[in-house]
Design an enzyme around this catalytic site. Structure first.
Site, PDB file in Angstrom:
ATOM      1  N   CYS A  73       0.837  -1.197   0.000  1.00 28.77           N
ATOM      2  CA  CYS A  73       0.000   0.000   0.000  1.00 28.77           C
ATOM      3  C   CYS A  73       0.872   1.248   0.000  1.00 28.77           C
ATOM      4  O   CYS A  73       1.816   1.362   0.775  1.00 28.77           O
ATOM      5  CB  CYS A  73      -0.898  -0.008   1.233  1.00 28.77           C
ATOM      6  N   CYS A  79      -0.887   6.096   7.047  1.00 29.15           N
ATOM      7  CA  CYS A  79      -2.160   5.623   7.568  1.00 29.15           C
ATOM      8  C   CYS A  79      -2.052   5.129   8.999  1.00 29.15           C
ATOM      9  O   CYS A  79      -2.840   5.501   9.856  1.00 29.15           O
ATOM     10  CB  CYS A  79      -2.687   4.520   6.665  1.00 29.15           C
ATOM     11  N   CYS A  82      -1.910  -0.278   9.184  1.00 24.85           N
ATOM     12  CA  CYS A  82      -1.133  -1.505   8.968  1.00 24.85           C
ATOM     13  C   CYS A  82       0.269  -1.310   9.530  1.00 24.85           C
ATOM     14  O   CYS A  82       1.206  -1.054   8.788  1.00 24.85           O
ATOM     15  CB  CYS A  82      -1.013  -1.810   7.476  1.00 24.85           C
ATOM     16  N   CYS A 165      -8.367   0.622   0.202  1.00 24.17           N
ATOM     17  CA  CYS A 165      -7.618  -0.033   1.275  1.00 24.17           C
ATOM     18  C   CYS A 165      -7.456  -1.506   0.916  1.00 24.17           C
ATOM     19  O   CYS A 165      -8.423  -2.189   0.602  1.00 24.17           O
ATOM     20  CB  CYS A 165      -8.360   0.105   2.604  1.00 24.17           C
ATOM     21  N   GLN A 304     -17.537 -10.395  13.547  1.00 21.55           N
ATOM     22  CA  GLN A 304     -16.083 -10.495  13.375  1.00 21.55           C
ATOM     23  C   GLN A 304     -15.686 -10.072  11.964  1.00 21.55           C
ATOM     24  O   GLN A 304     -16.381 -10.406  11.003  1.00 21.55           O
ATOM     25  CB  GLN A 304     -15.619 -11.926  13.626  1.00 21.55           C
ATOM     26  N   TYR A 333     -20.954 -11.570  26.309  1.00 22.55           N
ATOM     27  CA  TYR A 333     -20.541 -10.680  25.211  1.00 22.55           C
ATOM     28  C   TYR A 333     -20.789 -11.408  23.889  1.00 22.55           C
ATOM     29  O   TYR A 333     -19.893 -11.583  23.072  1.00 22.55           O
ATOM     30  CB  TYR A 333     -19.061 -10.291  25.325  1.00 22.55           C
ATOM     31  N   GLU A 354     -25.602  -9.919  25.982  1.00 17.31           N
ATOM     32  CA  GLU A 354     -25.038  -8.909  25.075  1.00 17.31           C
ATOM     33  C   GLU A 354     -25.720  -7.565  25.344  1.00 17.31           C
ATOM     34  O   GLU A 354     -26.913  -7.497  25.584  1.00 17.31           O
ATOM     35  CB  GLU A 354     -25.253  -9.376  23.625  1.00 17.31           C
ATOM     36  N   ASP A 411     -16.142 -13.260  25.519  1.00 19.69           N
ATOM     37  CA  ASP A 411     -15.484 -12.667  24.343  1.00 19.69           C
ATOM     38  C   ASP A 411     -15.696 -11.157  24.394  1.00 19.69           C
ATOM     39  O   ASP A 411     -16.419 -10.596  23.580  1.00 19.69           O
ATOM     40  CB  ASP A 411     -16.100 -13.276  23.064  1.00 19.69           C
ATOM     41  N   CYS A 438      -9.534 -10.038  22.236  1.00 17.60           N
ATOM     42  CA  CYS A 438      -8.900  -9.301  21.133  1.00 17.60           C
ATOM     43  C   CYS A 438      -7.827  -8.359  21.667  1.00 17.60           C
ATOM     44  O   CYS A 438      -7.280  -7.560  20.927  1.00 17.60           O
ATOM     45  CB  CYS A 438      -9.943  -8.543  20.325  1.00 17.60           C
TER      46      CYS A 438
HETATM   47  N1  SAH Z   1     -18.856 -13.106  20.580  1.00 14.82           N
HETATM   48  C1  SAH Z   1     -19.342 -12.182  19.570  1.00 14.82           C
HETATM   49  C2  SAH Z   1     -19.111 -10.704  19.918  1.00 14.82           C
HETATM   50  C3  SAH Z   1     -17.757 -10.315  20.397  1.00 14.82           C
HETATM   51  S1  SAH Z   1     -17.409  -8.597  20.382  1.00 14.82           S
HETATM   52  C4  SAH Z   1     -18.752 -12.511  18.227  1.00 14.82           C
HETATM   53  O1  SAH Z   1     -17.785 -13.257  18.122  1.00 14.82           O
HETATM   54  O2  SAH Z   1     -19.271 -12.017  17.227  1.00 14.82           O
HETATM   55  C5  SAH Z   1     -17.874  -8.058  21.946  1.00 14.82           C
HETATM   56  C6  SAH Z   1     -19.361  -7.857  22.105  1.00 14.82           C
HETATM   57  O3  SAH Z   1     -19.559  -7.411  23.461  1.00 14.82           O
HETATM   58  C7  SAH Z   1     -19.987  -6.800  21.224  1.00 14.82           C
HETATM   59  O4  SAH Z   1     -21.111  -7.363  20.577  1.00 14.82           O
HETATM   60  C8  SAH Z   1     -20.402  -5.688  22.185  1.00 14.82           C
HETATM   61  O5  SAH Z   1     -21.588  -5.043  21.787  1.00 14.82           O
HETATM   62  C9  SAH Z   1     -20.616  -6.448  23.470  1.00 14.82           C
HETATM   63  N2  SAH Z   1     -20.441  -5.719  24.739  1.00 14.82           N
HETATM   64  C10 SAH Z   1     -19.653  -4.661  24.997  1.00 14.82           C
HETATM   65  N3  SAH Z   1     -19.701  -4.350  26.305  1.00 14.82           N
HETATM   66  C11 SAH Z   1     -20.539  -5.242  26.900  1.00 14.82           C
HETATM   67  C12 SAH Z   1     -20.981  -5.451  28.243  1.00 14.82           C
HETATM   68  N4  SAH Z   1     -20.569  -4.679  29.228  1.00 14.82           N
HETATM   69  N5  SAH Z   1     -21.803  -6.483  28.482  1.00 14.82           N
HETATM   70  C13 SAH Z   1     -22.234  -7.290  27.466  1.00 14.82           C
HETATM   71  N6  SAH Z   1     -21.865  -7.129  26.189  1.00 14.82           N
HETATM   72  C14 SAH Z   1     -21.017  -6.117  25.901  1.00 14.82           C
END
Ligand code: SAH
Length: 482
Positions: A73, A79, A82, A165, A304, A333, A354, A411, A438
């Site tokens: 790029c 940027c 990356c 991009c 994702q 989450y 969530e 997650d 992450c």
């Molecule tokens: N496991 C899912 C989402 C992961 S990303 C997947 O793989 O697609 C993290 C997620 O947590 C997001 O959807 C976000 O909206 C949610 N989130 C953020 N803060 C939170 C909280 N305090 N309690 C519950 N969910 C939350």
């Protein structure tokens, strides 16, 4: 030894920092140099000097590192998206494993020998370009007064024009060019952060890699939700192969949150779909198992960004969960219920939590669509829903089987789990916890709390979802200590 600003120095890059910056020494004085990679011998200009360290700008590569790769790029230095584009992919993976290990040792306080023993080889990517299914382009005004879109120059809010991009879908470019041409034709203004005036703020583009469906959402600074020449714009966008959903999101706030809460569909469906296949992570090449799930995704829901690697990530989480069909599982989450529904196929019951209501509504629809009847979803913060559920169930006995689940999967976003959530997880005493993260720094912090609460690390594995960048996903399996 003292450095002056603008002084030129020659140094060898010996290491790389967590943000991908090169690190080297001149007379015992540490310099951080963006865009330099480990093994480079460079000439750099000192930009800022502190007592024991400083920052320098890469001026010239005197002797390139053998681990250098030719950046594809043109804008990769400006940027900042990356950070690792100049590093060979093999070394990028090494960098990421090193980062995970470093965080677990430094922040988590785990012995390095333990981390090395439990860590499995990182899962790398096969396709290094055009892997992202989502792009959010800011819209601004160029020097000539014409609308532009591109990316923010590293750590600023000034837009550098670039519709191409290399991490994004190939369709992004024609879509963006079409929108810019339409804005020019109808004299539609771009939003200006400083004055709060102007209409178009961002363009969100999402693509279902398996369905080939495309979603375009224009984030606009308006209460009405209409765009001049709207019908013409819709007709032009519809010519893009795969176009499935065209919408606007209303955002009139003075904020750097991109999406507004309200979505108005201008044409087509309100979601796009994507199919994720379960893979066998114990076999080389991670073959498909034949099981698959299809998800519908709305503009506001999290999904994702790298679907090919997501299959591997979820399959690994599923493997770590060690389900036999009898287990009760919480998935905290849970977003649109992706991991929850993967788990539900091998568990007795799964409960997802969530914070975004729209995502939970997608999750419930996704369960029905995939014929899954043993998944239940709760809207709210994990750190509120879980403790409230626990207190109530412990007091009344209602929902008792969920009180002590076999497995809890988490997650969370980059900031990790709230302590109230971790405390309740410890009270619930699941046999296993699968932590999908992450950000290995907050992962390390949270693992320390869980391990102080009696859990032990069994397995750790990195999954690269974000080639060319410094980011990496990590999956950790914890089990209840003896
Ligand atoms: N496991 C899912 C989402 C992961 S990303 C997947 O793989 O697609 C993290 C997620 O947590 C997001 O959807 C976000 O909206 C949610 N989130 C953020 N803060 C939170 C909280 N305090 N309690 C519950 N969910 C939350």
């Amino acid at each position: 030894m003292e450095f002056r600003k603008n002084q030129l120095v020659t140094l060898t890059i010996e290491d790389m920092g967590v943000e991908g910056e090169g690190i080297g020494k001149v007379d015992g004085f540490t310099l951080f140099v963006k865009d330099a990679v480990v093994g480079d011998v460079i000439e750099a200009r000192v930009m800022k000097a502190k007592k024991n360290y400083g920052y320098a700008r890469l001026e010239r590569i005197l002797q390139p590192s053998k681990d250098r790769a030719e950046p594809k790029c043109l804008y990769h230095r400006q940027c900042g998206g990356c950070q690792l584009q100049a590093l060979s992919y093999e070394k990028q993976l090494e960098f990421k494993e090193h980062k995970i290990r470093g965080n677990l040792v430094r922040i988590g306080g785990f012995p390095e020998a333990l981390v090395r023993e439990k860590m499995e080889p990182i899962v790398g990517m096969d396709e290094l370009w055009h892997y992202r299914n989502k792009a959010q382009y800011p819209v601004g005004t160029g020097k000539d007064g014409k609308p532009i879109t591109g990316f923010y120059a590293g750590r600023t809010h000034s837009i550098i024009a670039n519709t191409d991009c290399l991490l994004g879908a190939e369709e992004n470019k024609p879509i963006l060019e079409l929108i810019l041409a339409h804005m020019e034709k109808y004299k539609i203004s771009a939003y200006d952060e400083t004055t709060g005036k102007g209409l178009v703020r961002h363009v969100l583009i999402r693509k279902g890699f398996s369905s080939k469906e495309i979603m375009v959402c224009l984030v606009i600074n308006s209460g009405k939700g209409t765009i001049p020449g709207q019908q013409e714009l819709i007709e032009k966008l519809r010519e893009i192969p795969g176009m499935t959903s065209i919408s606007v999101s209303l955002n009139r706030e003075n904020t750097n949150v991109i999406m507004g809460k309200e979505i108005i569909i201008l044409w087509g469906k309100d979601t796009i779909s994507d199919t994720i296949h379960v893979r066998d992570m114990r076999k080389s090449g991670y073959p498909f198992t034949g099981r698959e799930l299809t998800f519908h995704i709305s503009p506001l829901s999290f999904y994702q960004v790298n679907p090919v690697q997501t299959e591997k990530l979820y399959s690994l989480a599923l493997e770590y969960a060690g389900l036999t069909g009898k287990e009760v599982v919480w998935d905290l989450y849970c977003g649109i219920g992706t991991i929850s529904l993967f788990l539900a196929g091998s568990a007795k019951k799964v409960c997802g939590v969530e914070i975004i209501p729209q995502a939970i509504s997608d999750a419930r629809d996704n369960a029905v669509r995939n014929g899954i009847v043993n998944a239940e979803f709760f809207v709210g913060k994990a750190e509120e829903v879980l403790p409230e559920f626990y207190e109530k169930a412990a007091a009344t006995g209602v929902g008792e089987e969920l009180l002590h689940p076999d497995v809890i999967v988490v997650d969370p976003p980059r900031k990790g789990c709230d302590e109230a959530c971790l405390d309740t997880m410890l009270k619930m005493q699941p046999d296993r916890i699968v932590y999908v993260s992450c950000d290995s720094a907050t992962l390390a912090r949270d693992l320390r709390i869980l391990c102080d609460g009696g859990y032990e690390i069994q397995r750790i594995r990195g999954v690269d979802q974000f080639g060319m960048t410094v980011h990496v996903e990590t999956v950790v399996l914890l089990s209840k200590g003896s």
